[in-house]
Design a protein around this motif. Structure first.
Motif, PDB file in Angstrom:
ATOM      1  N   LEU A 209       0.824  -1.212   0.000  1.00 24.76           N
ATOM      2  CA  LEU A 209       0.000   0.000   0.000  1.00 24.76           C
ATOM      3  C   LEU A 209       0.858   1.261   0.000  1.00 24.76           C
ATOM      4  O   LEU A 209       0.329   2.365  -0.067  1.00 24.76           O
ATOM      5  N   ARG A 210       2.160   1.098   0.101  1.00 26.21           N
ATOM      6  CA  ARG A 210       3.147   2.184   0.036  1.00 26.21           C
ATOM      7  C   ARG A 210       2.856   3.304   1.039  1.00 26.21           C
ATOM      8  O   ARG A 210       2.776   4.489   0.695  1.00 26.21           O
ATOM      9  N   PRO A 211       2.714   2.954   2.317  1.00 29.33           N
ATOM     10  CA  PRO A 211       2.403   3.976   3.319  1.00 29.33           C
ATOM     11  C   PRO A 211       3.638   4.755   3.759  1.00 29.33           C
ATOM     12  O   PRO A 211       4.766   4.250   3.715  1.00 29.33           O
ATOM     13  N   ASP A 212       3.416   5.969   4.205  1.00 29.38           N
ATOM     14  CA  ASP A 212       4.448   6.730   4.911  1.00 29.38           C
ATOM     15  C   ASP A 212       4.448   6.363   6.390  1.00 29.38           C
ATOM     16  O   ASP A 212       5.493   6.340   7.039  1.00 29.38           O
ATOM     17  N   VAL A 213       3.243   6.098   6.906  1.00 25.52           N
ATOM     18  CA  VAL A 213       3.054   5.776   8.314  1.00 25.52           C
ATOM     19  C   VAL A 213       2.123   4.583   8.413  1.00 25.52           C
ATOM     20  O   VAL A 213       1.140   4.485   7.672  1.00 25.52           O
ATOM     21  N   VAL A 214       2.422   3.665   9.343  1.00 27.25           N
ATOM     22  CA  VAL A 214       1.534   2.544   9.649  1.00 27.25           C
ATOM     23  C   VAL A 214       1.169   2.611  11.119  1.00 27.25           C
ATOM     24  O   VAL A 214       2.050   2.714  11.986  1.00 27.25           O
ATOM     25  N   VAL A 215      -0.128   2.560  11.392  1.00 31.53           N
ATOM     26  CA  VAL A 215      -0.624   2.506  12.773  1.00 31.53           C
ATOM     27  C   VAL A 215      -1.218   1.121  12.977  1.00 31.53           C
ATOM     28  O   VAL A 215      -2.231   0.780  12.357  1.00 31.53           O
ATOM     29  N   ASP A 216      -0.601   0.327  13.836  1.00 28.79           N
ATOM     30  CA  ASP A 216      -1.023  -1.055  14.052  1.00 28.79           C
ATOM     31  C   ASP A 216      -1.789  -1.143  15.368  1.00 28.79           C
ATOM     32  O   ASP A 216      -1.199  -1.089  16.450  1.00 28.79           O
ATOM     33  N   LEU A 217      -3.111  -1.291  15.262  1.00 31.93           N
ATOM     34  CA  LEU A 217      -3.969  -1.309  16.449  1.00 31.93           C
ATOM     35  C   LEU A 217      -4.338  -2.710  16.899  1.00 31.93           C
ATOM     36  O   LEU A 217      -4.964  -2.860  17.951  1.00 31.93           O
TER      37      LEU A 217
END
Length: 322
Positions: A70-78
């Motif tokens: 998905l080519r993210p700059d930031v990943v938030v893993d909940l």
């Protein structure tokens, strides 16, 4: 930035994703697609939804590749609960993503020895869940401080908000306590009722994640307690809860053996919460993230109880007076 939120339709994501959209980020939410968010917000119309089974893809070793694709700059893993899952994601995102944020838990700390509990004075955790969350936080810290992926772990208290039952005054989810408080009926509490529980509103947790993204440089390689500005003990929580219905709580001291006979499953949940006696400090989050929680714990719990009553999901004997 492009932000991917893993577990975006849950408690925290319900409030975090609209915050990120309003801040101007491009947001992608990964969830199993089994339910929508707990609260409606027009911002969700701007969110790309991706359906995935995290557990199954972790077993197949494909989840990290899905996220990286998905080519993210930031990943938030909940929704990461094992060290193996966290490590696999870090190894796949290293050198490809600017910042990985992990949702931990205050249960990474064991029973309190000194209050408030800080990020540095916690005792070793109890139980599989807390041990795993502590191990993940250590791994993430070491990863960043050794020059690897930039990570941050945030550790919420007992999350409260509209749409679900809060941890109640007895330290469990048994809704009967609210009916008894509203009716003025006697309630047996184990021990002296001085044990603390530390709640936090889901939107305050969302605020903390947004702040950690904004303050990437000071958040890098750090872990933070994310809780309300104060904590409630058993007796105080019960008295405050009773007052919402115009009542005074009738609290009777019972032994733990007596308490367990009233419902062993709920009593075990109570034990798990109350034996920890958790009350956390948030000075580090205030200093490095500008964390500024809006909700005191009783206000967060009242909002949840009011929502449950308004939606006919909580049986009470008297109407709210607040």
């Amino acid at each position: 930035m492009r932000v991917v939120v893993v577990g975006g339709s849950g408690h925290i994501g319900t409030f975090l994703i609209p915050r990120l959209v309003r801040a101007g980020h491009e947001v992608i939410s990964i969830s199993r697609g089994q339910h929508s968010s707990y609260a409606d917000d027009a911002a969700w119309q701007q969110v790309r939804q991706v359906t995935a089974d995290r557990a199954a893809e972790d077993r197949d070793g494909t989840f990290g590749t899905r996220v990286a694709g998905l080519r993210p700059d930031v990943v938030v893993d909940l929704i990461c609960f094992t060290l193996e899952s966290a490590t696999a994601l870090v190894e796949r995102l290293r050198d490809e993503v600017g910042h990985l944020l992990h949702c931990g838990s205050i249960w990474r700390a064991g029973p309190s020895w000194k209050l408030p509990i800080t990020e540095d004075n916690a005792t070793p955790p109890l139980g599989e869940y807390g041990i795993a969350k502590a191990a993940i936080a250590r791994m993430l810290r070491d990863e960043t401080r050794s020059g690897g992926l930039v990570t941050t772990s945030l550790h919420p208290g007992h999350i409260v908000g509209p749409g679900w039952h809060p941890i109640g005054p007895l330290g469990n989810f048994d809704a009967e306590v609210w009916r008894k408080l509203s009716a003025g009926e006697p309630i047996g509490i184990p021990g002296i009722g001085a044990e603390f529980m530390h709640h936090v509103h889901a939107d305050d947790v969302a605020h903390a994640f947004e702040a950690a993204i904004t303050h990437r440089e000071t958040a890098a390689g750090e872990d933070f307690n994310i809780v309300a500005p104060s904590a409630l003990n058993v007796r105080g929580y019960a008295q405050i809860g009773a007052s919402w219905f115009g009542r005074t709580a009738d609290l009777r001291t019972v032994t733990w053996d007596e308490f367990r006979r009233t419902g062993p499953d709920a009593a075990q949940v109570s034990w798990d919460h109350l034996v920890r006696n958790h009350y956390f400090g948030i000075d580090k989050a205030r200093r490095l993230l500008d964390y500024a929680p809006r909700y005191q714990p009783e206000a967060a719990a009242l909002e949840s109880v009011r929502w449950l009553i308004d939606h006919d999901r909580l049986d009470v004997a008297n109407s709210l007076k607040v």
